[in-house]
Scaffold this active site. Sequence first.
Site, PDB file in Angstrom:
ATOM      1  N   ILE A 123       0.857  -1.181   0.000  1.00  0.00           N
ATOM      2  CA  ILE A 123       0.000   0.000   0.000  1.00  0.00           C
ATOM      3  C   ILE A 123       0.892   1.229   0.000  1.00  0.00           C
ATOM      4  CG2 ILE A 123      -0.366  -0.195   2.523  1.00  0.00           C
ATOM      5  CD1 ILE A 123      -3.299   0.902   0.986  1.00  0.00           C
ATOM      6  N   GLU A 245      -6.234  -1.658   9.583  1.00  0.00           N
ATOM      7  CA  GLU A 245      -4.776  -1.785   9.712  1.00  0.00           C
ATOM      8  C   GLU A 245      -4.340  -1.475  11.148  1.00  0.00           C
ATOM      9  OE1 GLU A 245      -2.866   0.546   6.710  1.00  0.00           O
ATOM     10  OE2 GLU A 245      -0.864  -0.212   7.208  1.00  0.00           O
ATOM     11  N   ARG A 246      -5.009  -0.519  11.762  1.00  0.00           N
ATOM     12  CA  ARG A 246      -4.620  -0.144  13.140  1.00  0.00           C
ATOM     13  C   ARG A 246      -4.972  -1.253  14.119  1.00  0.00           C
ATOM     14  NH1 ARG A 246      -6.686   5.883  11.707  1.00  0.00           N
ATOM     15  NH2 ARG A 246      -4.786   6.412  10.569  1.00  0.00           N
ATOM     16  N   LEU A 340      15.717  -5.996  32.377  1.00  0.00           N
ATOM     17  CA  LEU A 340      15.883  -7.165  33.254  1.00  0.00           C
ATOM     18  C   LEU A 340      16.854  -8.187  32.670  1.00  0.00           C
ATOM     19  CD1 LEU A 340      12.213  -7.683  34.519  1.00  0.00           C
ATOM     20  CD2 LEU A 340      14.133  -6.647  35.752  1.00  0.00           C
ATOM     21  N   GLY A 343      23.043  -6.585  30.245  1.00  0.00           N
ATOM     22  CA  GLY A 343      23.789  -6.364  29.002  1.00  0.00           C
ATOM     23  C   GLY A 343      23.372  -7.294  27.876  1.00  0.00           C
TER      24      GLY A 343
HETATM   25  C1  LIG Z   1       9.009   0.734   8.791  1.00  0.00           C
HETATM   26  C2  LIG Z   1       7.952   1.593   8.179  1.00  0.00           C
HETATM   27  C3  LIG Z   1       7.005   1.010   7.333  1.00  0.00           C
HETATM   28  C4  LIG Z   1       6.055   1.808   6.704  1.00  0.00           C
HETATM   29  N1  LIG Z   1       5.181   1.233   5.804  1.00  0.00           N
HETATM   30  C5  LIG Z   1       4.377   2.026   5.063  1.00  0.00           C
HETATM   31  C6  LIG Z   1       3.599   1.486   3.981  1.00  0.00           C
HETATM   32  O1  LIG Z   1       3.612   0.272   3.715  1.00  0.00           O
HETATM   33  N2  LIG Z   1       2.852   2.337   3.242  1.00  0.00           N
HETATM   34  C7  LIG Z   1       2.804   3.671   3.489  1.00  0.00           C
HETATM   35  O2  LIG Z   1       2.096   4.381   2.781  1.00  0.00           O
HETATM   36  N3  LIG Z   1       3.513   4.219   4.515  1.00  0.00           N
HETATM   37  C8  LIG Z   1       4.303   3.429   5.290  1.00  0.00           C
HETATM   38  N4  LIG Z   1       5.057   3.978   6.310  1.00  0.00           N
HETATM   39  C9  LIG Z   1       4.997   5.408   6.543  1.00  0.00           C
HETATM   40  C10 LIG Z   1       4.281   5.787   7.834  1.00  0.00           C
HETATM   41  O3  LIG Z   1       2.919   5.559   7.751  1.00  0.00           O
HETATM   42  C11 LIG Z   1       4.633   7.256   8.130  1.00  0.00           C
HETATM   43  O4  LIG Z   1       6.013   7.273   8.500  1.00  0.00           O
HETATM   44  C12 LIG Z   1       3.786   7.863   9.221  1.00  0.00           C
HETATM   45  O5  LIG Z   1       2.460   8.039   8.775  1.00  0.00           O
HETATM   46  C13 LIG Z   1       4.325   9.239   9.701  1.00  0.00           C
HETATM   47  O6  LIG Z   1       4.575  10.066   8.623  1.00  0.00           O
HETATM   48  P1  LIG Z   1       6.004  10.796   8.489  1.00  0.00           P
HETATM   49  O7  LIG Z   1       7.041   9.756   8.630  1.00  0.00           O
HETATM   50  O8  LIG Z   1       6.001  11.598   7.228  1.00  0.00           O
HETATM   51  O9  LIG Z   1       6.095  11.745   9.746  1.00  0.00           O
HETATM   52  P2  LIG Z   1       5.513  13.235   9.858  1.00  0.00           P
HETATM   53  O10 LIG Z   1       4.132  13.269   9.323  1.00  0.00           O
HETATM   54  O11 LIG Z   1       6.515  14.173   9.313  1.00  0.00           O
HETATM   55  O12 LIG Z   1       5.446  13.386  11.442  1.00  0.00           O
HETATM   56  C14 LIG Z   1       6.581  13.737  12.231  1.00  0.00           C
HETATM   57  C15 LIG Z   1       6.123  13.915  13.673  1.00  0.00           C
HETATM   58  O13 LIG Z   1       5.148  14.955  13.743  1.00  0.00           O
HETATM   59  C16 LIG Z   1       3.975  14.468  14.358  1.00  0.00           C
HETATM   60  N5  LIG Z   1       2.780  15.073  13.766  1.00  0.00           N
HETATM   61  C17 LIG Z   1       2.472  15.198  12.443  1.00  0.00           C
HETATM   62  N6  LIG Z   1       1.271  15.766  12.299  1.00  0.00           N
HETATM   63  C18 LIG Z   1       0.781  15.985  13.537  1.00  0.00           C
HETATM   64  C19 LIG Z   1      -0.421  16.556  14.051  1.00  0.00           C
HETATM   65  N7  LIG Z   1      -1.379  16.988  13.243  1.00  0.00           N
HETATM   66  N8  LIG Z   1      -0.557  16.654  15.401  1.00  0.00           N
HETATM   67  C20 LIG Z   1       0.410  16.221  16.226  1.00  0.00           C
HETATM   68  N9  LIG Z   1       1.581  15.678  15.811  1.00  0.00           N
HETATM   69  C21 LIG Z   1       1.757  15.559  14.484  1.00  0.00           C
HETATM   70  C22 LIG Z   1       3.977  12.970  14.114  1.00  0.00           C
HETATM   71  O14 LIG Z   1       3.184  12.297  15.057  1.00  0.00           O
HETATM   72  C23 LIG Z   1       5.452  12.665  14.236  1.00  0.00           C
HETATM   73  O15 LIG Z   1       5.769  12.506  15.597  1.00  0.00           O
HETATM   74  C24 LIG Z   1       5.998   3.189   6.978  1.00  0.00           C
HETATM   75  C25 LIG Z   1       6.917   3.756   7.870  1.00  0.00           C
HETATM   76  C26 LIG Z   1       7.886   2.984   8.440  1.00  0.00           C
HETATM   77  C27 LIG Z   1       8.886   3.645   9.348  1.00  0.00           C
END
Ligand SMILES: Cc1cc2nc3c(=O)[nH]c(=O)nc-3n(C[C@H](O)[C@H](O)[C@H](O)COP(=O)(O)OP(=O)(O)OC[C@H]3O[C@@H](n4cnc5c(N)ncnc54)[C@H](O)[C@@H]3O)c2cc1C
Length: 380
Positions: A123, A245-246, A340, A343
Amino acid sequence: MNYQSAWSNDAVRMFRESARAFIANEFAPHQARWRAQHGPDPDAWLKAGRAGLLLSDVPEAYGGGGGTFAHEAVVLEELTRAGVHFGSQVHTTVAHYILAYGTEEQKRRWLPRMGRGELPGAIALSEPGAGSDLQAIKTTARREGEHYVINGSKTFITNGTRAGLVCLAAKTNPQVTGMRGLSLIVVETAKLEGYRTGRALEKLGMQQQDTCELFFDSVHVPAENLLGAVEGRGFAQMMEQLPYERLQIAVGAVAMAEQAVEITTRYVKERKAFGKPLIDLQNTRFKLAECKTRAQIGRVFLDSCIERFLAGKLDEASTAMAKYWLTETQCRIVDECLQLHGGYGYMTEYPIARMWADARVQRIYAGSNEIMKELIAWSL
Ligand SMILES: Cc1cc2nc3c(=O)[nH]c(=O)nc-3n(C[C@H](O)[C@H](O)[C@H](O)COP(=O)(O)OP(=O)(O)OC[C@H]3O[C@@H](n4cnc5c(N)ncnc54)[C@H](O)[C@@H]3O)c2cc1C
């Protein structure tokens, strides 16, 4: 423990036994290799398909297992307990998008091949400039006759390297800003001109799951691959499907928390300090008692969410609570359990160290926990 999840029954327990045996024999022994190569073996998808691990909650008529979310929960729990991060969770999510919005022809074209593991699903929502804020998606899908012409890039895409099918979020109407311009388009990647995957991304944890960037350079996709009857429904479709998904993530969170308590209990009974097992120290017992209590509270809340989901009654705020609270609890428990181990807990050959690294992303993806709190707050 006397507690039994009410959503389980004899059929689900039998399914669990076969899933557990398959994972122990076919997947668990190869995790070091999967980690080193940043993804599962190429034939892992076909094997999982043959074992009935894929699309377990999709109707048999479309090549699924014909079960319910209880079966999907079992698959996720068993993979997590074995320390296997396989990407079937994302694969099943893609299938649910197709199931919910696909035409009969689309369902018959894609789902049976996904069930057999011939067409691993990914996705693709996130972009370098659009994660939490999906309305900022820049990838475009311009209609030209009987095709969409797709340009743009996606990042952090789970199963990206091997995906035969990508459920892509793109702007089909550049004139409209925000959510109403977005649509979901299913992209079959085999021999697709202009489509390219990036190198495997170096991650902190979940190394055995393949995560990469996707690039689209004037990629032509048949217009009939639009998901849903009309353009502009993509954002609403994502909002409807993200809770599924969640809930999957919440299932993995509790399974890992329970597993962490179990392996740590074993460890502190064996490991000695000052001439006696660590469990004889009151601090060790108290910490594990706290962890076990939190894991149990998490289990009961998760089970209530699963039961409501099975009854079609799980609301968005509760799903957000499950994703937020259970992943925070997972990380807290795993961190305490690592402590717990002393190292040894920091050595990646120990499962608790890998759990610690694997757990962290649960608070970030599929909507970060800060976004979950916003969703919960809307219900206040
Ligand atoms: C291992 C991995 C697998 C993934 N797999 C997929 C996948 O299969 N498909 C896909 O589409 N995506 C995938 N993702 C992406 C993932 O869904 C996003 O990383 C996530 O939604 C956060 O977006 P961002 O990384 O751009 O962070 P940002 O949106 O830049 O957020 C940075 C910080 O700001 C905070 N923040 C942002 N907006 C708000 C708000 N309105 N209020 C408060 N805090 C806020 C966030 O909580 C976070 O702490 C994956 C990510 C990882 C690391």
